[in-house]
Design a protein around this motif. Structure first.
Motif, PDB file in Angstrom:
ATOM      1  N   MET A 283       0.868  -1.175   0.000  1.00 17.22           N
ATOM      2  CA  MET A 283       0.000   0.000   0.000  1.00 17.22           C
ATOM      3  C   MET A 283       0.906   1.226   0.000  1.00 17.22           C
ATOM      4  O   MET A 283       1.866   1.288   0.768  1.00 17.22           O
ATOM      5  CB  MET A 283      -0.886  -0.002   1.253  1.00 17.22           C
ATOM      6  N   THR A 284       0.624   2.185  -0.874  1.00 14.35           N
ATOM      7  CA  THR A 284       1.439   3.388  -0.913  1.00 14.35           C
ATOM      8  C   THR A 284       1.038   4.323   0.230  1.00 14.35           C
ATOM      9  O   THR A 284      -0.084   4.245   0.743  1.00 14.35           O
ATOM     10  CB  THR A 284       1.270   4.141  -2.243  1.00 14.35           C
ATOM     11  N   PRO A 285       1.929   5.224   0.622  1.00 16.61           N
ATOM     12  CA  PRO A 285       1.553   6.215   1.638  1.00 16.61           C
ATOM     13  C   PRO A 285       0.353   7.054   1.227  1.00 16.61           C
ATOM     14  O   PRO A 285      -0.462   7.436   2.072  1.00 16.61           O
ATOM     15  CB  PRO A 285       2.810   7.073   1.767  1.00 16.61           C
ATOM     16  N   ALA A 286       0.238   7.333  -0.078  1.00 18.32           N
ATOM     17  CA  ALA A 286      -0.915   8.103  -0.548  1.00 18.32           C
ATOM     18  C   ALA A 286      -2.211   7.325  -0.324  1.00 18.32           C
ATOM     19  O   ALA A 286      -3.223   7.891   0.103  1.00 18.32           O
ATOM     20  CB  ALA A 286      -0.751   8.449  -2.028  1.00 18.32           C
ATOM     21  N   GLU A 287      -2.179   6.024  -0.606  1.00 20.78           N
ATOM     22  CA  GLU A 287      -3.370   5.194  -0.380  1.00 20.78           C
ATOM     23  C   GLU A 287      -3.690   5.096   1.109  1.00 20.78           C
ATOM     24  O   GLU A 287      -4.868   5.132   1.501  1.00 20.78           O
ATOM     25  CB  GLU A 287      -3.142   3.796  -0.969  1.00 20.78           C
ATOM     26  N   TYR A 288      -2.654   4.996   1.940  1.00 20.81           N
ATOM     27  CA  TYR A 288      -2.896   4.937   3.388  1.00 20.81           C
ATOM     28  C   TYR A 288      -3.529   6.239   3.871  1.00 20.81           C
ATOM     29  O   TYR A 288      -4.484   6.221   4.661  1.00 20.81           O
ATOM     30  CB  TYR A 288      -1.586   4.686   4.132  1.00 20.81           C
ATOM     31  N   ALA A 289      -3.033   7.368   3.369  1.00 24.10           N
ATOM     32  CA  ALA A 289      -3.575   8.667   3.779  1.00 24.10           C
ATOM     33  C   ALA A 289      -5.017   8.834   3.328  1.00 24.10           C
ATOM     34  O   ALA A 289      -5.809   9.531   3.980  1.00 24.10           O
ATOM     35  CB  ALA A 289      -2.713   9.791   3.212  1.00 24.10           C
TER      36      ALA A 289
END
Length: 860
Positions: A454-460
């Motif tokens: 999971m990318t940080p953007a998706e987590y955010a």
């Protein structure tokens, strides 16, 4: 061949010089409206900060030197105002004489560059408002800041130039606020999650950044006093306009030349639609090297290369300018940022099947001194594996990571081309597997399905909703997460189903991938590793009642949050208020923060900081970010310089000194300037406006007291029976002896109460100054400080003495002892002698570089 070049900075001078070398018979003339040519535009912010010391260093070439070196004729102070392409004539204005002149050409090169975009708001012409484009701009900013003792500045624009200016103003000790109308810093340069990381870093470094904000008016009468914005009014003495640039092409309107939003359209040969007319540099629209679509990329680097290529084309070489990648690099405080190619958003818009990966790797062998990290985001096409772009953060050489990508992008490389690239390796320079190659491996693992992440953007965005968070770091770091010891995983995880949605998180991402690989072998089918781990993302586990570890309590204490021992997870956060004086807007922000993130209560500490009560552990970081947006910070704990405490100074009837202004200088120079410096123990500073001693300067490690030293003119003394001077002396030091007034200077506390009391002007004149106490302490082992023999009449000398005291304490103090103990051990006379000389300042760099007092003596 008669060649006329309009513009004399990067593209113009480069084209002309190369063209003359290619064809010595060419008659080449440069006309430019500026008096300077070939100046270091990209170096201007660093002159402001003093990194570049002399203004002469900003001028790469003078017109005379350039002409002698190249054979090109240079005419300065000549502004092009029109073009007749049919007659091959440029109309110009001589700025010295106002006369209109004409220049003919066989070939015309337009290299007029661009100028700062000036926002049309009230007050824009006030003294203290600057742009940043020419050497005179940088010289003006630095001179104004020094002459006017600027303490606060606002930079409008969070692009490359704006952020570089902000860093360099901060180097000057100026408190900086950066605003931008866009929703992020470095818009169209970084993807949102990378920009958010950069913004958070700037806030931590003390640069206030407010995005999504519009400048509305510059305030002030006679000079700048503030900037009104859609987010409120920011007091300041200087405003730097860095809100983008506009091509200098207005004179080309109605000439028939094709333009788009002011930029001149060119083909692969840098030629315009007009015959024998070319354009290069910041005024020209070129193409994107990857997509082939039109792109404006006003950079000094591309301007030079465009100019060189154009010169070769004009002399018959089979050349083509293939376009730009938008490569850029910027130095931030203690962090560098570089990028090239397409952002994720741009790649999607171009129709690519986009996949990204974010990795955190060492920048050199981890055991080598000063080893740090790279945060690298790679963007590629999932179908073809073609590399599309890269964005990198790191304290070190991010440019080498970007340059590795540039070569690949120029050659149309796919990720596999990097797999076994034989890059240079030695511990001082790199890791055994190059950091860029490591990033490529991670992205290939993701594409091939070896890693599900999971990318940080998706987590955010909330994609982790419904996942159970497993903490697989070396030690537990995520409150509320189940900790997994990677080395102990030999089979199924107790109490965790094989089809349960699991988010695996470690410090940087590697151990999460290792655990995923192991769990897959044991039959777990729904695991996802978080890219970049907690190093990049702020990972929270909701609805947790997990006990807060001792390490976490210590960590947040260093941020200014002290645990309320009557609760399980509540903390009281110290808001640094610059000596008890804050603005109405800041007061409202603190009250709002207390309601949003705490109990709604605010207390005042004995050192005049404000403390927000009852902050749950999980609210600490949101609270800090909320405060940082308003320019406020938390802290004031640990073995370091503490926030300054000040009395009301000249707002008190007895005050002799503007203690608010003085203590704010001390706050910026020593609380902020020495924020990362470890000391043997806490170091408290107090500033008092008079000998009334309201804030107990003599009970602090160092204290400054305002002094007013009376000058007695005995010739005017009439020997009055009732002397008004002796009557006014609150401590009875002034006395009449042999019919004349006598004031014992050694006993006088220099309160100034006697000044002007004599009707015959015996005590009319005075000298203002500062008395400095050292070695005081309050608490279980209270002791009164002792003042230095010298009364300082120069403020800078007094400030230098404070710095020397801090340096002496760091250099000669034993870890765990207070400054007063150090003085007692070394002897007051010894310490005083050192503080009155400059040897400590001469050893400052070596002193601060030493690894000392890593665990100081302060417990609060």
């Amino acid at each position: 061949m008669n060649v006329l070049v309009i513009g004399g900075v990067a593209a113009g001078t480069k084209t002309a010089a190369k063209l003359k070398r290619q064809d010595q018979s060419a008659e080449i003339t440069i006309i430019t409206k500026d008096k300077d040519i070939s100046y270091a535009g990209c170096g201007l912010p660093y002159y402001v900060g003093g990194v570049i010391e002399e203004k002469e260093e900003l001028i790469v070439n003078t017109p005379q030197k350039y002409s002698a070196l190249t054979g090109v004729k240079v005419l300065t102070g000549i502004e092009a105002v029109g073009l007749d392409s049919d007659k091959k004539v440029v109309k110009a204005k001589n700025l010295s004489t106002d006369a209109e002149e004409t220049y003919t050409y066989d070939k015309l090169i337009i290299a007029t560059g661009a100028s700062p975009a000036i926002i049309p708001i009230d007050g824009i012409s006030l003294p203290g408002v600057f742009k940043m484009r020419t050497p005179n701009d940088a010289i003006g900013v630095r001179d104004y800041a020094e002459t006017n003792h600027v303490r606060k500045a606002v930079v409008v624009g969070a692009g490359f130039i704006g952020l570089e200016v902000a860093e360099n103003l901060k180097l000057r000790g100026i408190q900086v606020t950066v605003i931008d109308f866009a929703s992020q810093i470095l818009p169209n340069i970084l993807d949102p999650e990378m920009a958010a990381y950069g913004k958070k870093h700037l806030l931590k470094e003390g640069i206030r950044v407010i995005t999504g904000t519009k400048a509305e008016a510059v305030l002030g009468e006679g000079k700048v006093t503030g900037l009104k914005t859609s987010a409120g009014t920011f007091p300041c003495e200087m405003v730097i306009m860095a809100a983008g640039i506009r091509p200098n092409t207005a004179f080309l309107q109605d000439t028939g030349i094709e333009m788009f939003k002011g930029t001149i359209l060119t083909d692969g040969h840098m030629q315009t639609n007009l015959p024998d007319v070319y354009a290069a540099g910041d005024c020209a629209m070129v193409t994107n090297r990857i997509t082939g679509s039109r792109q404006w990329s006003p950079m000094g680097s591309s301007a030079n290369m465009e100019g060189r290529t154009l010169a070769q084309i004009m002399t018959g070489d089979e050349k083509e300018y293939k376009g730009v990648l938008g490569t850029g690099v910027v130095k931030l405080p203690n962090l560098n940022c570089g990028r090239t190619g397409l952002t994720e958003e741009q790649a999607k818009a171009a129709g690519y099947d986009v996949i990204t990966a974010l990795s955190v790797t060492d920048d050199k062998a981890h055991y080598y001194p000063d080893a740090a990290y790279f945060i690298t985001k790679l963007i590629a096409d999932k179908t073809t594996h073609k590399l599309l772009g890269v964005q990198v953060f790191g304290p070190g050489a991010v440019d080498k990571m970007v340059d590795v990508a540039v070569v690949g992008l120029n050659m149309g490389a796919v990720l596999e081309d990097y797999e076994n690239a034989d890059f240079a390796y030695a511990p001082p320079f790199s890791t055994a597997i190059h950091p860029f190659v490591q990033a490529v491996y991670i992205l290939l693992n993701k594409i091939n399905g070896d890693m599900v992440s999971m990318t940080p953007a998706e987590y955010a965005e909330g994609k982790a909703e419904g996942y159970t968070v497993l903490d697989v770091g070396l030690t537990p770091a995520i409150r509320g997460a189940q900790y997994i010891n990677l080395g102990a995983v030999k089979g199924e995880l107790e109490g965790i189903g094989k089809d349960e949605k699991l988010l695996l998180v470690c410090t940087k991402g590697k151990r999460a991938y290792f655990l995923q690989n192991r769990l897959r072998h044991f039959g777990y089918t729904n695991t996802v590793a978080l890219e970049g781990g907690v190093f990049f993302s702020d990972v929270k586990v909701k609805n947790t009642q997990t006990e807060i570890s001792a390490d976490e309590v210590t960590r947040v204490k260093g941020l200014g949050f002290l645990r309320d021992k009557t609760t399980a997870d509540k903390f009281n956060g110290r808001v640094i208020t610059r000596n008890g004086k804050i603005t109405a807007d800041e007061t409202r922000t603190i009250a709002e923060a207390a309601e949003l993130y705490g109990s709604g209560e605010v207390t005042m500490t004995s050192r005049l900081t404000m403390e927000i009560q009852g902050v749950p552990f999980d609210n600490i970081e949101p609270l800090r970010e909320y405060l940082m947006q308003a320019g406020l910070e938390t802290g004031g704990t640990g073995s370091k310089v503490r926030p300054v405490v000040s009395c009301k100074g000249t707002t008190c009837q007895y005050g002799l000194t503007d203690t608010f202004a003085l203590s704010e200088e001390i706050h910026e120079r020593f609380y902020h300037g020495y924020s990362s410096v470890k000391l043997p123990h806490k170091f408290k500073i107090a500033v008092g406006g008079c000998p009334n001693n309201c804030v107990k300067p003599d009970l602090n490690d160092i204290g400054i007291i305002g002094q007013r030293i009376p000058q007695v003119d005995l010739e005017k003394c009439k020997g009055c029976k009732v002397c008004q001077v002796t009557e006014s002396c609150p401590i009875g030091i002034a006395k009449m002896e042999d019919g004349k007034i006598v004031i014992d200077d050694d006993a006088c506390n220099h309160c100034g109460r006697c000044i002007g009391k004599c009707p015959f002007s015996v005590v009319e004149d005075y000298t203002d100054g500062y008395r400095i106490y050292i070695g005081g302490r309050w608490g279980k082992k209270a002791s009164q400080g002792r003042y230095l023999d010298k009364v300082f009449t120069d403020k800078e000398e007094a400030l230098d003495t404070i710095e020397k005291a801090i340096l002496l304490f760091r250099e000669q103090g034993n870890t765990g002892e207070r400054f007063g103990d150090t003085i007692a051990r070394l002897g007051f006379e010894n310490v005083q002698e050192q503080l009155l000389k400059d040897d400590l300042l001469s050893r400052k760099t070596e002193n601060l570089a030493a690894q000392k007092h890593l665990k100081g003596g302060a417990t609060c």
